[in-house]
Design a protein around this motif. Structure first.
Motif, short mmCIF file in Angstrom:
data_model
loop_
_atom_site.label_atom_id
_atom_site.label_comp_id
_atom_site.label_asym_id
_atom_site.label_seq_id
_atom_site.Cartn_x
_atom_site.Cartn_y
_atom_site.Cartn_z
N ALA A 376 43.58 -3.23 -16.48
CA ALA A 376 44.33 -3.48 -17.95
C ALA A 376 43.50 -2.66 -18.86
O ALA A 376 44.11 -2.19 -19.78
N PHE A 377 42.20 -2.81 -19.09
CA PHE A 377 41.29 -2.37 -19.89
C PHE A 377 41.47 -0.74 -20.03
O PHE A 377 41.70 -0.29 -20.97
N THR A 378 41.18 -0.10 -18.90
CA THR A 378 41.34 1.25 -18.83
C THR A 378 42.56 1.79 -19.29
O THR A 378 43.02 2.88 -19.70
N ALA A 379 43.50 1.16 -18.66
CA ALA A 379 45.04 1.28 -18.87
C ALA A 379 45.22 1.43 -20.71
O ALA A 379 46.19 2.07 -21.00
N ASP A 380 44.74 0.45 -21.08
CA ASP A 380 45.01 0.18 -22.48
C ASP A 380 44.01 1.20 -23.54
O ASP A 380 44.17 1.03 -24.82
N LEU A 381 42.99 1.93 -23.07
CA LEU A 381 42.18 2.45 -23.84
C LEU A 381 42.85 3.79 -24.65
O LEU A 381 43.74 4.50 -23.93
N PRO A 382 42.81 3.88 -25.89
CA PRO A 382 43.74 4.79 -26.60
C PRO A 382 43.06 6.31 -26.60
O PRO A 382 41.90 6.50 -26.30
N ASP A 383 44.08 7.29 -27.05
CA ASP A 383 43.48 8.74 -27.00
C ASP A 383 42.91 9.06 -28.02
O ASP A 383 42.43 10.07 -28.10
N TRP A 384 42.78 7.96 -29.19
CA TRP A 384 41.79 8.42 -30.30
C TRP A 384 40.30 8.07 -30.04
O TRP A 384 39.53 8.67 -30.84
N LEU A 385 39.99 7.64 -28.89
CA LEU A 385 38.62 7.27 -28.66
C LEU A 385 37.86 8.64 -28.03
O LEU A 385 38.53 9.49 -27.46
N ARG A 386 36.67 8.80 -28.55
CA ARG A 386 35.98 9.80 -28.14
C ARG A 386 34.72 9.73 -27.08
O ARG A 386 33.93 8.81 -27.21
N TRP A 387 35.07 10.35 -25.99
CA TRP A 387 33.84 10.11 -24.86
C TRP A 387 32.82 10.97 -24.70
O TRP A 387 32.84 12.19 -25.51
N GLY A 388 31.94 10.67 -23.78
CA GLY A 388 30.89 11.80 -23.51
C GLY A 388 31.51 12.86 -22.61
O GLY A 388 32.54 12.75 -22.27
N PRO A 389 30.57 13.88 -22.53
CA PRO A 389 30.84 15.08 -21.57
C PRO A 389 31.32 14.80 -20.30
O PRO A 389 30.85 13.68 -19.64
N GLU A 390 32.39 15.44 -19.49
CA GLU A 390 32.62 15.23 -18.12
C GLU A 390 31.52 15.59 -17.26
O GLU A 390 31.68 15.01 -15.98
N GLU A 391 30.72 16.40 -17.55
CA GLU A 391 29.56 16.81 -16.58
C GLU A 391 28.20 16.39 -17.24
O GLU A 391 28.11 16.57 -18.50
N SER A 392 27.21 16.47 -16.42
CA SER A 392 25.78 16.07 -16.91
C SER A 392 25.32 17.46 -17.59
O SER A 392 25.78 18.40 -17.21
N CYS A 393 24.37 17.33 -18.51
CA CYS A 393 23.48 18.36 -18.84
C CYS A 393 22.23 18.26 -18.52
O CYS A 393 21.46 17.07 -18.07
#
Length: 398
Positions: A376-393
């Motif tokens: 439920a939580f992951t389904a409700d997360l909005p698109d205006w949130l900003r996440w970390g990069p998809e791959e490691s650096c």
């Protein structure tokens, strides 16, 4: 496209040309590309940490029980911000813990929010300790991990050794800020009082005593008493030049004392607490200053919620876990937040399952421990949130 799919497409295309040598060469090149090292981390300046729109998603983790990589896998995203706590000054063990946190963030996140707790009192915040901190932060920044330093949070409370000592607190904060600003350009300073509902939090071990200079400084209305009518924030503010971010932890503990019952949060509670208009917790909190308007809008600081969650007591009856938590995150991540609070740039969930002294019992604050709540939580997360990069650096120069 996944790397394994890329290899397959290149090889098949080469064989279709009928050239075994070409196929071998292209296959080798594709394999090299698929095994290429991760990108080098971008070294950011403190002025670049707040997003232009939306808010960074952060998490408070028990790093030893739930490593950041495990949490990111459960969530389906790498958090943009990961919160770590350490005593200050820290010893060698604390130093190693700080490096461990930075390494986890570099691999599976983006930014560290470091909460420093001077548990021995503000007099322990020596110049030597401050300089050592700034040097460590500079090294961490150079390795590609920006840091937001939340120094001595909840200083307006009466429960911490640094609490309700506005003069000493401001002096110590400014010394830390000066060193960080001079030596660690990828680190920012956060000022983060406790939400003012219930101020001045009488009965704590460190509450200001009548007749002292601290008491007089906190008596903002000059009536000789400390009450909710006194400003819960302003006496502790270190100054615009020393503060890069402002923050406030906002939880749903319940609607009135004593805490510990499982109760669905009232509609609009999150926004009301942030703006000083909440009428709850067994009393009228509307004397609380509007934190967002004063420090986010008027002073122009990016605003953070470095800790938030909703109380669920597995040992008590009452409302259902999902109903409580979903009602709270529905307010915290409401679609209207970016429009109503454009200065709100960071929201961090408190992902702990722990014993809380306030109820003398267990509280499960988490959103990823059980499948139903996580889905439920992951389904409700909005698109205006900003996440970390998809791959490691990797660290520059590594």
């Amino acid at each position: 496209m996944k790397e394994s799919s890329l290899v397959a497409v290149v090889v098949v295309g080469a064989l279709a040309l009928g050239g075994g040598t070409i196929a071998t060469q292209l296959s080798a090149r594709a394999e090299q590309e698929a095994q290429a090292p991760p990108p080098v981390c971008t070294v950011l300046d403190r002025s670049e940490l707040a997003p232009g729109s939306g808010a960074l998603y952060g998490v408070n983790l028990d790093w030893e029980d739930k490593p950041l990589a495990d949490y990111a896998d459960r969530l389906g995203h790498r958090p943009a911000v990961s919160v770590s706590f350490t005593g200050f000054p820290y010893d060698e063990r604390g130093h190693d813990y700080l490096r461990m946190a930075a390494d986890q963030v570099r691999a599976d996140g983006q930014m560290l929010l470091l909460t420093l707790e001077p548990q021995g009192g503000l007099e322990k915040v020596t110049d030597e300790a401050v300089q050592a901190l700034a040097a460590d932060l500079a090294e961490i920044n150079d390795s590609g991990v920006p840091v937001i330093v939340r120094f001595a949070h909840e200083m307006n409370g009466s429960w911490y050794a640094w609490g309700q000592q506005p003069t000493a607190y401001v002096e110590a904060y400014r010394r830390v800020a000066e060193a960080v600003h001079e030596q660690a350009p990828g680190s920012a300073m956060m000022w983060a009082p406790n939400y003012g509902g219930g101020y001045p939090f009488a009965g704590g071990e460190h509450e200001a005593e009548p007749g002292t200079a601290d008491f007089a400084a906190l008596d903002t209305d000059g009536n000789g008493e400390l009450t909710m009518a006194d400003d819960a924030y302003a006496p502790y503010y270190p100054g615009d030049d020393a503060v890069d971010w402002v923050g406030m932890s906002l939880y749903h503990w319940g609607d009135q004392h004593p805490w510990g019952e499982n109760e669905v949060p009232e509609p609009g509670k999150f926004a009301a607490q942030l703006t000083g208009t909440y009428d709850g917790a067994g009393g009228d909190d509307r004397a609380v200053p509007d934190f967002y308007a004063e420090y986010g809008e008027r002073r122009g600081k990016p605003v953070a919620i470095p800790e938030t969650a909703a109380l669920y007591n597995p040992a008590a009856g009452g409302a259902d876990e999902l109903a409580i938590k979903q009602a709270w995150w529905g307010q915290v991540f409401d679609p209207s937040i970016p429009q109503d609070f454009p200065q709100l740039k960071l929201i961090s969930w408190f992902e702990w399952d722990k014993h809380e002294v306030e109820i003398d019992g267990p509280v499960d604050w988490t959103t990823t421990n059980t499948a139903a709540v996580r889905e439920a939580f992951t389904a409700d997360l909005p698109d205006w949130l900003r996440w970390g990069p998809e791959e490691s650096c990797t660290a520059p120069g590594a």
